[in-house]
Design an enzyme around this catalytic site. Structure first.
Site, PDB file in Angstrom:
ATOM      1  N   ASP A  55       0.840  -1.195   0.000  1.00  0.00           N
ATOM      2  CA  ASP A  55       0.000   0.000   0.000  1.00  0.00           C
ATOM      3  C   ASP A  55       0.874   1.243   0.000  1.00  0.00           C
ATOM      4  O   ASP A  55       1.984   1.240   0.552  1.00  0.00           O
ATOM      5  CB  ASP A  55      -0.902   0.031   1.242  1.00  0.00           C
ATOM      6  CG  ASP A  55      -1.950  -1.069   1.224  1.00  0.00           C
ATOM      7  OD1 ASP A  55      -2.214  -1.622   0.144  1.00  0.00           O
ATOM      8  OD2 ASP A  55      -2.495  -1.363   2.306  1.00  0.00           O
ATOM      9  N   ARG A  56       0.353   2.293  -0.569  1.00  0.00           N
ATOM     10  CA  ARG A  56       1.106   3.548  -0.658  1.00  0.00           C
ATOM     11  C   ARG A  56       1.687   3.994   0.692  1.00  0.00           C
ATOM     12  O   ARG A  56       2.865   4.357   0.767  1.00  0.00           O
ATOM     13  CB  ARG A  56       0.206   4.630  -1.244  1.00  0.00           C
ATOM     14  CG  ARG A  56       0.860   5.987  -1.360  1.00  0.00           C
ATOM     15  CD  ARG A  56      -0.068   6.963  -2.029  1.00  0.00           C
ATOM     16  NE  ARG A  56       0.539   8.274  -2.189  1.00  0.00           N
ATOM     17  CZ  ARG A  56       0.016   9.249  -2.918  1.00  0.00           C
ATOM     18  NH1 ARG A  56      -1.132   9.066  -3.542  1.00  0.00           N
ATOM     19  NH2 ARG A  56       0.625  10.409  -3.011  1.00  0.00           N
TER      20      ARG A  56
END
Length: 243
Positions: free
Chosen positions: A54-55
């Site tokens: 995830d970012r």
């Protein structure tokens, strides 16, 4: 420059910074910096993403240096032959160890999946282990003090946002999580520590190399905000402070 933490003739791994996307996406049109393109430019050759983070999550991110190895490694991930370990700081005291066996519904994107039908919940399993805890003398939400736990998470399946959703399910959301966390707790942490990231870090990836059959363990050092938080919480874990 990305921090390259492993490299051989066919594989390369970086310590992905928090806040960096893995690759270009039409859902994030305005972004200009991506791990895949940055690494390609840094080493001067094409790279093939094998998995994603995830970012806001930092840590071990593995790429292949050719399409054949990318296919092989992707199959290892699908067959659950890659052992992943994460560190997380969560709200409250989560003690001991245990297994979270809680199915998760497939999360559909409002734009990309607007014509898709809702699917049944998928099997999702996460193991956890308590490492440390602390109570800090400042208010957080409705509480007069703030309690935190450091835990190690071992996902046995790979559902979207699995670790973040599972910790929310236990009522111990990961600190800094703007989607599944506690807004008041997050604000209290940032105000009193200066730390404003998601405290989820992919610290280790282990697998058997498909070429030489050697066991590979890739470890990702903690960034400055993690080190700052450990110092303020008086947590001493030298094995996590690898520079």
């Amino acid at each position: 420059m990305l921090d390259i933490i492993y490299r051989d003739d066919e594989l390369i791994a970086i310590n992905k910074p928090a806040g960096m996307l893995v690759h270009r996406s039409w859902l994030d049109k305005h972004e200009t910096v991506f791990a895949m393109q940055t690494l390609r430019d840094q080493i001067g050759q094409h790279v093939f993403p094998i998995h994603r983070l995830d970012r806001p999550t930092s840590g071990v991110l593995l790429f292949a240096l050719n399409s054949e190895m990318a296919r092989i490694m992707s199959e290892l991930f699908e067959q659950h032959q890659m052992q992943k370990s994460y560190l997380a700081v969560v709200r409250g005291y989560l003690q001991g160890e245990g297994r979270i066996n809680y199915p998760l519904k497939v999360q559909l994107d409002k734009i990309a999946d607007k014509f898709s039908q809702e699917k049944e919940a998928q099997n999702a399993i996460t193991d956890y282990q308590h490492l440390a805890q602390v109570e800090m003398p400042y208010p957080a939400g409705k509480f007069q003090t703030a309690r935190y736990s450091l835990v190690q998470l071992f996902p046995q399946t790979g559902r979207k946002h699995q670790l973040r959703r599972h910790m929310k399910h236990l009522f111990h959301p990961i600190m800094g999580d703007t989607n599944y966390g506690d807004l008041h707790q997050n604000r209290a942490l940032t105000t009193n520590t200066g730390c404003d990231r998601l405290f989820l870090h992919a610290n280790s990836l282990q697998f058997i190399h498909p070429r030489n059959l050697q066991k590979i363990e890739i470890n990702a050092p903690l960034d400055l905000q993690w080190q700052q938080l450990f110092t303020q919480f008086n947590w001493h874990f030298p094995q996590f402070f690898r520079f």
